[in-house]
Write a protein that holds these residues in place. Structure first.
Motif, short mmCIF file in Angstrom:
data_model
loop_
_atom_site.label_atom_id
_atom_site.label_comp_id
_atom_site.label_asym_id
_atom_site.label_seq_id
_atom_site.Cartn_x
_atom_site.Cartn_y
_atom_site.Cartn_z
N GLN A 481 -0.20 -0.01 2.31
CA GLN A 481 0.36 1.25 1.85
C GLN A 481 0.06 2.36 2.87
O GLN A 481 -1.06 2.47 3.38
N HIS A 482 1.06 3.16 3.12
CA HIS A 482 1.03 4.17 4.17
C HIS A 482 -0.19 5.11 4.10
O HIS A 482 -0.88 5.34 5.09
N HIS A 483 -0.46 5.64 2.92
CA HIS A 483 -1.52 6.65 2.83
C HIS A 483 -2.90 6.01 2.80
O HIS A 483 -3.88 6.63 3.22
N ALA A 485 -3.48 3.55 4.72
CA ALA A 485 -3.68 3.38 6.16
C ALA A 485 -4.13 4.69 6.82
O ALA A 485 -5.02 4.70 7.66
N HIS A 486 -3.53 5.81 6.39
CA HIS A 486 -3.96 7.11 6.94
C HIS A 486 -5.45 7.31 6.72
O HIS A 486 -6.20 7.65 7.64
N VAL A 487 -5.88 7.14 5.48
CA VAL A 487 -7.29 7.40 5.14
C VAL A 487 -8.19 6.40 5.87
O VAL A 487 -9.24 6.77 6.42
N PHE A 505 -2.35 13.95 2.98
CA PHE A 505 -1.26 14.91 2.80
C PHE A 505 -0.33 14.76 3.99
O PHE A 505 -0.71 15.06 5.11
N ASP A 506 0.88 14.29 3.72
CA ASP A 506 1.81 14.16 4.84
C ASP A 506 3.25 14.29 4.39
O ASP A 506 3.52 14.80 3.30
N GLY A 507 4.18 13.87 5.24
CA GLY A 507 5.59 13.97 4.92
C GLY A 507 5.96 12.94 3.87
O GLY A 507 5.93 13.22 2.68
N THR A 508 6.25 11.72 4.32
CA THR A 508 6.58 10.69 3.35
C THR A 508 5.99 9.36 3.73
O THR A 508 5.75 9.07 4.90
N GLY A 509 5.75 8.57 2.71
CA GLY A 509 5.32 7.20 2.89
C GLY A 509 5.67 6.45 1.61
O GLY A 509 5.68 7.03 0.53
N ASN A 723 -1.48 12.31 12.08
CA ASN A 723 -0.09 11.97 11.78
C ASN A 723 0.12 10.46 11.92
O ASN A 723 -0.84 9.70 12.09
N ASP A 724 1.37 10.01 11.87
CA ASP A 724 1.64 8.57 11.83
C ASP A 724 1.25 7.84 13.12
O ASP A 724 1.23 6.61 13.15
N GLY A 725 0.89 8.58 14.16
CA GLY A 725 0.38 7.96 15.38
C GLY A 725 -0.94 7.23 15.14
O GLY A 725 -1.34 6.40 15.95
FE FE Z 1 2.32 9.57 7.31
#
Ligand code: FE
Ligand code: ZN
Ligand code: ZN
Length: 742
Positions: A481-483, A485-487, A505-509, A723-725
């Motif tokens: 899951q995108h978020h 992965a962010h965390v 907190f980001d755009g979309t995932g 960010n997604d990078g």
């Molecule tokens: Fe993102």
């Protein structure tokens, strides 16, 4: 005399950084015999002599290592004196031996490094044989990743193999006391790469307002006079880049100081061997053309990082030059002569050279927030330096990353090789580069994946790539899951392993429930996560279009808050929202910023990602209001009272600046309130902040101390972008943990 012989293996970033000459010098100073050589796992040393000197050598070895080196481990072992190679035993000298190329463990590669002080001095010394030579370098500086074709790192496996060394260069290359000893890209005007046209003509064209394309280290830059408004506008028009800020190269730190107010940390980053673009606060009155970064209180500056750039800046008398990626709009940067047709109609004049770029690599972008680096794009000068996991990955994992600002990552043991910036995978060319560069990294690091990780979103090009390969190669494949992965990316940076409160907190995932997430509070370790809270979901009328047309989000939030829009821009869209047709639900924090930006009449549509949120931040002028708007924290965060209050202030004629400041204050309060609630419920006091919204310096600067005052330990990104990078690192961390427990 009793003699001792010891073998030493040094692992880390020790190749291509002048490590062997350093060891040579050190051994000679301590009158030790033996040898040093690169081998696939790092640098191998044997020393022999007086035991006291051997000990001193070993003590000094890590202490005075070359600045670019990063030592991870030093392993020592005794060597049977009579077991030493006869050739080495027979004389008491110290030798630098040829690289050994067998074995699977690969050395860590260094990133490209900006021109060092010594090389810069030679460049401008009329007595030096490299005076004015644009491709000078040494063991401390020059191209690395961008010219590598194979491992280990030696000249014959770089794009410099095409240039036969002249006797003078050969002598320097082979002299252990020379600062170019085994500098793989060594070159001089006699034998090295050349420009294919006149630099003077190029400079004349740029100074007369033309747009130039300049072949640099990792690709072509588009260059124009940064003080000329018409020149910058011409470049914008041709590049189809309406408002996104351009980076500016200045001659030196004085040049940077003339354009921006710099902290010591920012000065250090600008002049570091990584030479990233650093986002810094613009001065009010400067030479810079307004079109460089319209409406933006910041400007991205960078210093020259190759001799070619140094010569260029010297010839334009340090006039600031726009230096932006040589591409049309958001396509990958052009790095081969064959692709120059893509810049036709953009560049009036082209200056190339005949050193091939093997790995396309954009400039890195970073900024300083609360005295620490906050990376925005990790690429040239950083990639492919490894990031270390607290625990070794049980398998070799390839993580395909996200969709926008893509990077991919390879995990091999505790090391993660995060790729340079690939870009947005919508673009066919970017996707081709993605596939090609993955293949190249696999070759460079002798890496054969044993598992794949990818985003949960089924339609990302990166997801399809990972799934197809996993199926073809019969390997496990893990959707993440995108978020989460962010965390996890931020946790991995800090080596955290216990559960935390993760804010993404980001755009979309893509969310686990099929809706679109982006304002998430997760209770998570790497293995799993629980969506503990989130911003109230509203509709995203028109799907992706709502991210570009922020007025759609304003309507969505108004309808959600029970406010009937007066004279709406589009009654059809209001209808979509009310009926839920082509209007998926989203809890995205980015979209909330967009909505407020439109509600206060600041920006109704954007021309680049994140623009509305950025302009909302800029409007605040670096300050929050003391007053915030109401909201309700329950299972989720009810934003309806907030929207009603914003609309009331708009109707009452309040200054947009004050509304923007109140809104930012409110977001900080939401973060505080939800974290408090989760601390109470779960007994956790570590908060991890991630997601593109935290590129917002004002928000980060305000949130971190606010949470710390409440006794939270706050972790944020310093190594990979929020960010997604940074997604691929998070995917690795999670996949690694999940593979460990099956
Ligand atoms: Fe993102
Ligand atoms: Zn140098
Ligand atoms: Zn030469």
């Amino acid at each position: 005399m009793i003699e001792e012989r010891r073998s030493v293996t040094v692992r880390g970033i020790v190749q291509g950084v002048g490590f062997r000459p350093y060891v040579y010098g050190l051994a000679r100073r301590h009158a030790l015999a033996g040898f040093v050589r690169n081998d696939p796992s790092g640098v191998r040393i044997e020393i022999e002599g007086d035991p006291l000197e051997v000990r001193r050598f070993l003590e000094e070895l890590p202490r005075n290592a070359p600045p670019a080196a990063r030592i991870l481990t030093i392993e020592e072992a005794d060597v049977e004196l009579n077991g030493a190679p006869a050739a080495v035993r027979s004389d008491k000298g110290f030798h630098i031996l040829r690289s050994a190329t067998s074995g699977r463990t690969r050395p860590l590669f260094v990133a490209d490094r900006g021109t060092c002080e010594e090389c810069r001095r030679e460049l401008f010394d009329p007595e030096d044989r490299r005076f004015g030579y644009p491709f000078s370098n040494c063991t401390q500086c020059g191209p690395r990743l961008t010219i590598i074709e194979g491992a280990p790192y030696d000249r014959e496996r770089t794009t410099m193999a095409a240039f036969e060394m002249c006797p003078s260069c050969r002598a320097e290359y082979e002299d252990p006391s020379d600062r170019r000893f085994h500098a793989q890209p060594i070159a001089c005007p006699e034998c090295g790469p050349r420009l294919d046209a006149s630099l003077d003509d190029f400079v004349d064209a740029v100074l007369s307002g033309k747009v130039g394309a300049l072949k640099g280290l990792g690709g072509y830059h588009l260059v124009c006079d940064g003080t000329s408004e018409p020149a910058v506008l011409r470049l914008r028009e041709r590049k189809a880049r309406d408002e996104k800020p351009f980076a500016v190269m200045v001659g030196d730190l004085d040049g940077a100081t003339a354009l921006a107010r710099l902290s010591d940390r920012e000065r250090a980053l600008l002049s570091s061997p990584r030479r990233p673009i650093v986002l810094v606060p613009k001065r009010d009155r400067s030479l810079l053309a307004p079109a460089v970064a319209p409406g933006n209180p910041n400007v991205g500056l960078l210093l020259p990082y190759t001799p070619l750039h140094l010569l260029l800046m010297e010839k334009v008398a340090a006039r600031p030059l726009v230096m932006t990626s040589g591409n049309r709009s958001d396509e990958p940067i052009v790095h081969r002569e064959d692709d120059l047709a893509q810049l036709e109609g953009i560049a009036d004049v082209v200056l190339s050279h005949n050193r091939r770029i093997r790995v396309r690599c954009d400039d890195s972008v970073t900024r300083v927030v609360l005295g620490e680096e906050l990376p925005l794009r990790r690429s040239r000068g950083y990639a492919p330096e490894p990031i270390h996991l607290a625990r070794a990955a049980p398998k070799r994992i390839l993580a395909a990353g996200g969709h926008l600002k893509n990077t991919f990552a390879l995990a091999d043991g505790e090391r993660v090789f995060l790729s340079h910036h690939i870009g947005d995978l919508d673009e066919l060319r970017a996707f081709e580069a993605f596939e090609r560069d993955i293949a190249l990294y696999e070759e460079l690091f002798d890496f054969e994946p044993e598992a794949f990780a990818h985003d949960l979103h089924p339609d990302y090009a990166s997801t399809r790539y990972a799934r197809e390969r996993a199926e073809r190669e019969g390997l496990p494949c893990i959707a993440i899951q995108h978020h989460h992965a962010h965390v996890a990316a931020c946790m991995a940076e800090h080596g955290l392993d216990a559960p935390v409160i993760g804010v993404a907190f980001d755009g979309t995932g893509f969310g686990s429930d099929g809706t679109i997430w982006g304002g998430e509070f997760l209770i998570t370790d790497y293995r799993e996560f629980r969506r503990a809270s989130h911003l109230r979901a509203v509709s995203l009328p028109g799907g992706d279009r709502a991210a570009k047309e922020t007025w759609r989000m304003a309507l969505s939030y108004l309808v959600d808050a029970g406010i009937e829009p007066t004279a709406p821009r589009s009654p059809v869209v209001v209808d979509m929202i009310k009926k839920g047709v082509n209007a998926p639900l989203t809890s995205s924090a980015g979209r909330l910023f967009d909505a407020v930006s439109s509600l206060i009449d600041l920006r109704h549509r954007i021309s680049y990602e994140g623009q509305a949120a950025m302009e909302l931040e800029w409007l605040c002028g670096g300050r929050l209001s003391d007053r915030g708007y109401p909201f309700v924290v329950d299972e989720s965060v009810d934003t309806r009272p907030l929207i009603r209050a914003v609309q009331e202030d708009v109707d009452g004629g309040m200054e947009p600046t004050e509304i923007a400041r109140r809104f930012h204050r409110t977001v900080v309060s939401i973060l505080e309130a939800v974290c408090e609630r989760l601390r109470e419920a779960h007994g956790l006091s570590r908060v991890v902040l991630s997601g593109g919204v935290f590129q917002n310096a004002l928000l980060t600067e305000s949130t971190v101390p606010a949470l710390e005052r409440r006794g939270f330990d706050v972790y944020r990104h310093r190594t990979v972008p929020p960010n997604d990078g940074g997604i691929s690192l998070g995917q690795i961390a999670i996949a690694s943990e999940q593979l460990s427990c099956v």
